[in-house]
Structure formats: C-alpha cells, structure tokens
Design an enzyme around this catalytic site. Structure first.
Site, PDB file in Angstrom:
ATOM      1  N   CYS A  79     -33.492  50.898 116.080  1.00  0.00           N
ATOM      2  CA  CYS A  79     -34.015  52.186 116.509  1.00  0.00           C
ATOM      3  C   CYS A  79     -32.882  52.937 116.632  1.00  0.00           C
ATOM      4  O   CYS A  79     -31.718  52.772 116.717  1.00  0.00           O
ATOM      5  CB  CYS A  79     -34.996  52.193 117.630  1.00  0.00           C
ATOM      6  SG  CYS A  79     -36.381  50.894 117.460  1.00  0.00           S
ATOM      7  N   MET A  80     -33.222  54.379 117.072  1.00  0.00           N
ATOM      8  CA  MET A  80     -32.058  55.319 117.256  1.00  0.00           C
ATOM      9  C   MET A  80     -31.262  55.007 118.504  1.00  0.00           C
ATOM     10  O   MET A  80     -29.979  55.038 118.626  1.00  0.00           O
ATOM     11  CB  MET A  80     -32.644  56.893 117.442  1.00  0.00           C
ATOM     12  CG  MET A  80     -31.676  57.700 117.829  1.00  0.00           C
ATOM     13  SD  MET A  80     -32.363  59.414 117.901  1.00  0.00           S
ATOM     14  CE  MET A  80     -33.055  59.986 116.483  1.00  0.00           C
ATOM     15  N   ASP A  81     -32.196  54.317 119.417  1.00  0.00           N
ATOM     16  CA  ASP A  81     -31.539  54.247 120.929  1.00  0.00           C
ATOM     17  C   ASP A  81     -31.551  52.764 121.412  1.00  0.00           C
ATOM     18  O   ASP A  81     -31.028  52.384 122.391  1.00  0.00           O
ATOM     19  CB  ASP A  81     -32.300  54.937 121.873  1.00  0.00           C
ATOM     20  CG  ASP A  81     -32.417  56.520 121.459  1.00  0.00           C
ATOM     21  OD1 ASP A  81     -31.416  57.205 121.126  1.00  0.00           O
ATOM     22  OD2 ASP A  81     -33.709  57.015 121.221  1.00  0.00           O
ATOM     23  N   TYR A  90     -40.386  49.350 115.248  1.00  0.00           N
ATOM     24  CA  TYR A  90     -41.332  50.127 114.276  1.00  0.00           C
ATOM     25  C   TYR A  90     -41.484  49.477 112.891  1.00  0.00           C
ATOM     26  O   TYR A  90     -40.631  48.726 112.392  1.00  0.00           O
ATOM     27  CB  TYR A  90     -40.270  51.471 113.867  1.00  0.00           C
ATOM     28  CG  TYR A  90     -40.256  52.327 114.842  1.00  0.00           C
ATOM     29  CD1 TYR A  90     -41.140  52.982 115.676  1.00  0.00           C
ATOM     30  CD2 TYR A  90     -38.794  52.850 115.231  1.00  0.00           C
ATOM     31  CE1 TYR A  90     -41.019  53.999 116.640  1.00  0.00           C
ATOM     32  CE2 TYR A  90     -38.473  53.825 116.248  1.00  0.00           C
ATOM     33  CZ  TYR A  90     -39.720  54.462 116.854  1.00  0.00           C
ATOM     34  OH  TYR A  90     -39.273  55.302 117.740  1.00  0.00           O
ATOM     35  N   ARG A  97       3.579  51.855 108.331  1.00  0.00           N
ATOM     36  CA  ARG A  97       2.604  52.682 108.874  1.00  0.00           C
ATOM     37  C   ARG A  97       1.461  51.901 108.928  1.00  0.00           C
ATOM     38  O   ARG A  97       0.274  52.254 108.432  1.00  0.00           O
ATOM     39  CB  ARG A  97       2.359  53.891 107.802  1.00  0.00           C
ATOM     40  CG  ARG A  97       3.568  54.753 107.491  1.00  0.00           C
ATOM     41  CD  ARG A  97       3.082  55.948 106.823  1.00  0.00           C
ATOM     42  NE  ARG A  97       2.042  55.764 105.885  1.00  0.00           N
ATOM     43  CZ  ARG A  97       2.603  55.649 104.659  1.00  0.00           C
ATOM     44  NH1 ARG A  97       3.648  55.524 104.103  1.00  0.00           N
ATOM     45  NH2 ARG A  97       1.525  55.183 103.799  1.00  0.00           N
ATOM     46  N   HIS A 121       1.525  56.566  99.402  1.00  0.00           N
ATOM     47  CA  HIS A 121       0.468  55.598  99.884  1.00  0.00           C
ATOM     48  C   HIS A 121      -0.070  54.717  99.069  1.00  0.00           C
ATOM     49  O   HIS A 121      -0.209  55.260  97.756  1.00  0.00           O
ATOM     50  CB  HIS A 121      -0.600  56.342 100.555  1.00  0.00           C
ATOM     51  CG  HIS A 121      -1.719  55.686 101.282  1.00  0.00           C
ATOM     52  ND1 HIS A 121      -1.331  54.755 102.201  1.00  0.00           N
ATOM     53  CD2 HIS A 121      -2.879  55.885 101.421  1.00  0.00           C
ATOM     54  CE1 HIS A 121      -2.461  54.266 103.011  1.00  0.00           C
ATOM     55  NE2 HIS A 121      -3.409  54.811 102.452  1.00  0.00           N
ATOM     56  N   LYS A 176      -4.964  58.048 113.763  1.00  0.00           N
ATOM     57  CA  LYS A 176      -5.853  58.934 113.274  1.00  0.00           C
ATOM     58  C   LYS A 176      -7.331  58.784 113.696  1.00  0.00           C
ATOM     59  O   LYS A 176      -7.789  57.578 113.982  1.00  0.00           O
ATOM     60  CB  LYS A 176      -5.767  59.097 111.771  1.00  0.00           C
ATOM     61  CG  LYS A 176      -6.058  57.945 111.021  1.00  0.00           C
ATOM     62  CD  LYS A 176      -5.662  57.898 109.382  1.00  0.00           C
ATOM     63  CE  LYS A 176      -5.896  56.897 108.945  1.00  0.00           C
ATOM     64  NZ  LYS A 176      -5.493  56.584 107.184  1.00  0.00           N
ATOM     65  N   ARG A 187      -4.640  60.989  94.994  1.00  0.00           N
ATOM     66  CA  ARG A 187      -5.470  61.492  96.272  1.00  0.00           C
ATOM     67  C   ARG A 187      -4.549  62.734  96.570  1.00  0.00           C
ATOM     68  O   ARG A 187      -4.118  63.510  95.946  1.00  0.00           O
ATOM     69  CB  ARG A 187      -5.683  60.266  97.207  1.00  0.00           C
ATOM     70  CG  ARG A 187      -7.022  60.622  97.824  1.00  0.00           C
ATOM     71  CD  ARG A 187      -7.351  59.325  98.687  1.00  0.00           C
ATOM     72  NE  ARG A 187      -6.308  59.160  99.680  1.00  0.00           N
ATOM     73  CZ  ARG A 187      -6.402  58.340 100.906  1.00  0.00           C
ATOM     74  NH1 ARG A 187      -7.378  57.458 101.010  1.00  0.00           N
ATOM     75  NH2 ARG A 187      -5.515  58.005 101.801  1.00  0.00           N
TER      76      ARG A 187
END
Ligand SMILES: *Cc1c(COP(=O)(O)O)cnc(C)c1O
Length: 389
Positions: free
Chosen positions: A318-320, A269, A225, A170, A42, A140
């Site tokens: 940072c983001m990148d 930053y 599983r 489960h 999954k 669940r």
C-alpha cells in the site's frame, strides 16, 4: 499512561553504515592503480546523503567528489567541504558564477556551455576550471568528435579565463568489461586528449566508473569515478558474500501492530492473499510512498527479515504499509523489520529487489524517498549535523 520516549524511534529509516562506505572507498582507491579516486555523490549520494558520504569517502582514500548539478556541488561547499568537486550536467543558460566562486570544477561539452561558463567566470572574477567532455560513443552528454576542434578553438581563445584540468568521457558498456565498444571509446578519448595536448594544454584523463574501476585497470588513467560501488552495491551484480563491497544502506521500519487473524480472511487491498489458517500478521508501516515499489509484491514474492527470520509480505504493497505473515511466531510491536540491507541472516538485498523488478540496484537505492524515510547513520562521523542515531 506510559511515559513517552523523548526521541521516538523513526517509523521508517534508511540506515547508512559509514564504516561500509569507508571500507568500499578504501577498496576502490586500492584498486585504482595509483589513480586518484573521485567518489560520485550525485542524487544525494545515491540516496545515502551526499554530505555524510562525501566526508566518509574523503577520509578513506577519495580525494575528489563528483556530482551532476551545480546545486549538488554547492551543497557540498556549503557544508564546508573543500576537496575538488566536479559538476557535469548543466543547461547552457545556468548561472555559473556561484560555482566558479566556490571553486567547483565544471564539465563543458559545447561552445554554448563554454560561453555561459566564461560569463560566470567573468562575474566571479576568477578563472574557471574545466573538464572537457568528449562523447566517445554514449551519445548522451559530451562533445561529438566532429565539434571537438571548434570547442578547443574556443577554449584556447578564452586564455587565462580558464584552466583545462581534464579531458574525460563516460562508458556505455562498463558492466561488460570485454565489450568491444570499450576499446573504441578508449581510443576516441585518447585522440581527443592528444588534440588538446597539441594545443598546449596538459589535462588529466578520466573514464572509469565503478565497473571499470573494478575490471579495467587500463582505463584508470589519472582519476577513477566510482559511484554505485561506494555504496556497496556490486556493479557486476555479484551476490553480497562474493563481492568485495559491503552494502551501506539498510531500509527498515518498526512493526506498528501485531494481531491474530482467523483463517479465510482476505489481506490488504483486493484481497490478493487470504489467510490459509489462523495466523499472526505484523503491520510494517512502509509502502510505495516511501520507495517500496508496489510491483515488488506481484505474485507475493517480497520478503522482510523480522524477529530472527525471513518472512513473506502478504497482499498488496500500500502507500504507507505492508503486512507480514508471521505464522505462529511471537513478534512484538516496535520490532525492526529489514526491507533490504546487507543480506544478514538471509535477508533481502537491494539487488534482490532489482532482480525481482527487472531493474538495477541504482534505482532501488535512489528510489527511497528522503522526505518520508528518516536517514540515520552509524560509524565514526555519524554524529555530525546531528544526523546520527
Ligand atoms: C553516475 C556517474 C558515474 C558513476 O557511475 P557508477 O556506475 O555509479 O559507478 C561516473 N561518471 C559519470 C559521468 C556519472 O554520471
């Protein structure tokens, strides 16, 4: 101007070692007390690539595949994979006809879901293969024990339109093998299975995820599983050298820029880190948009393995991008920095990140952003779909 390579190496990549997947599946199926093994793929194979992982797993001891959604099941079928596939989390309003047509096994936990599956089976013109899910104490998904007889009534009434393949459940505390809820859940599963047998069905049983596969042989029944362990992340959080499993994913990126920076300069930053001396900084182009949590470098504890050493990430994620302090060592642009992997050379692992962040390695692996981070593979089968290195 230098000639540019025709296939430039990726900026950032999640590299998956299919030999590690094979090793882990062989280990798990060997541990399964003769039960069949369902490799859970999954969430795009926990971020490793569902189709590639499925093929590797089926070639090394798994005979079933498990997914969460119908889309995930149909992706496997579209790739030509014919092994039994179980899909287990659905809305009652979904269209089950394509999945029935594709021979996907379906988990059913209520009469509402059963009605939708029957509608799909009628339109598909073939019977549906059902795994009836009993809620044994996770609260669940799954049918509450009080509603089980009514569900069995409806299944009986469906007659030839369905085949009852399994009764399953489960666990809530699989990672604590001696937790008292496990025996309680086991008992409830067995009661539900007996009730199904009393109606004349002959279903198999399955209950064990990775942790239970590795610690509770009494829960193996007919099928286990495992998910996380397939990917080499130890469900009992043992460090890599002590675990029988091998982490399959390495998150890595190439150094984009190297430079000397004077003492007393703020880095990234908010200038959370200032160079204490003149030093060499390497810019590694991977950040929170790629799945490197910004919180990971709170307190400056994040490290990468780069140019033969474990080195600190300095300043904010940072983001990148992140910045790595290399001191006076020589580091070249284009060199590979390992953000997490199998821990070679003392490098960080997904488990290290999870510990640092107060989460579990499941979230680290599935948190690598597939749209930005290119997935590459090594090991036999890596070249299929042109996804190899
Ligand atoms: C995800 C999942 C598994 C696999 O669990 P792991 O802890 O990753 O081994 C097994 N069964 C079900 C129902 C799941 O949702």
């Amino acid at each position: 101007m230098p000639e540019l390579p025709r296939h430039p190496p990726p900026r950032a990549e999640a590299h998956v070692d299919l030999e590690a997947i094979r090793h882990n599946v062989r280990y798990l199926s060997g541990a399964a007390s003769g039960a069949a093994t369902m490799a859970v793929v999954k969430a795009d194979g926990y971020g490793h690539g569902a189709v590639q992982v499925a093929r590797a797993a089926l070639g090394s001891g798994a005979s079933w595949l498990g997914v969460c959604t119908l889309e995930e099941a149909l992706e496997l079928r579209a790739a030509g994979i014919e092994a039994p596939v179980l899909s287990w989390l659905h809305l009652p309003a979904e269209d089950f006809a394509p999945a029935v047509t594709a021979g996907v096994d379906l988990s059913v936990a209520s009469v509402r879901h059963l009605a939708a599956v029957l509608d799909g089976a009628r339109r598909a013109g073939r019977h549906a293969r059902l795994h009836l899910k009993i809620d044994t104490g996770l609260s669940r998904n799954g049918c509450p024990p009080a509603d089980w007889p009514e569900l069995l009534d409806a299944v009986e009434k469906a007659g030839e339109a369905v085949e009852v393949v399994a009764v399953w459940s489960h666990l809530a505390y699989a990672d604590q093998p001696h937790h008292p809820t496990i025996d309680l859940q086991k008992g409830r599963l067995e009661e539900a299975w007996e009730l199904a047998r009393a109606r004349g069905f002959a279903p198999i049983r399955h209950l064990a995820n990775s942790a239970a596969t590795m610690t509770r042989p009494d829960l193996h029944y007919d099928l286990v599983r495992p998910g996380i362990a397939v990917y080499g992340l130890d469900p009992l959080d043992r460090p890599v050298p002590e675990s029988p499993l091998r982490p399959a994913m390495e998150l890595r990126a190439r150094v984009a820029l190297v430079k000397r920076v004077a003492a007393g300069e703020g880095v990234s930053y908010g200038h959370e880190w200032t160079t204490p001396r003149e030093t060499t900084l390497a810019l590694v182009p991977v950040g929170y948009a790629d799945g490197v949590p910004r919180r990971l470098n709170t307190g400056g504890r994040m490290q990468v393995h780069l140019a033969g050493a474990v080195r600190p990430v300095v300043g904010r994620v940072c983001m990148d991008q992140v910045v790595v302090d290399c001191g006076d060592d020589r580091v070249a642009e284009g060199e590979v920095a390992v953000l997490f992997g199998a821990g070679a050379g003392g490098g960080p692992t997904a488990q290290d990140w999870a510990t640092e962040l107060g989460t579990i390695h499941y979230e680290i692996a599935t948190g690598v952003h597939g749209a930005r981070v290119r997935r590459t593979y090594s090991g036999s089968g890596a070249g299929l779909d042109g996804a190899g290195e």
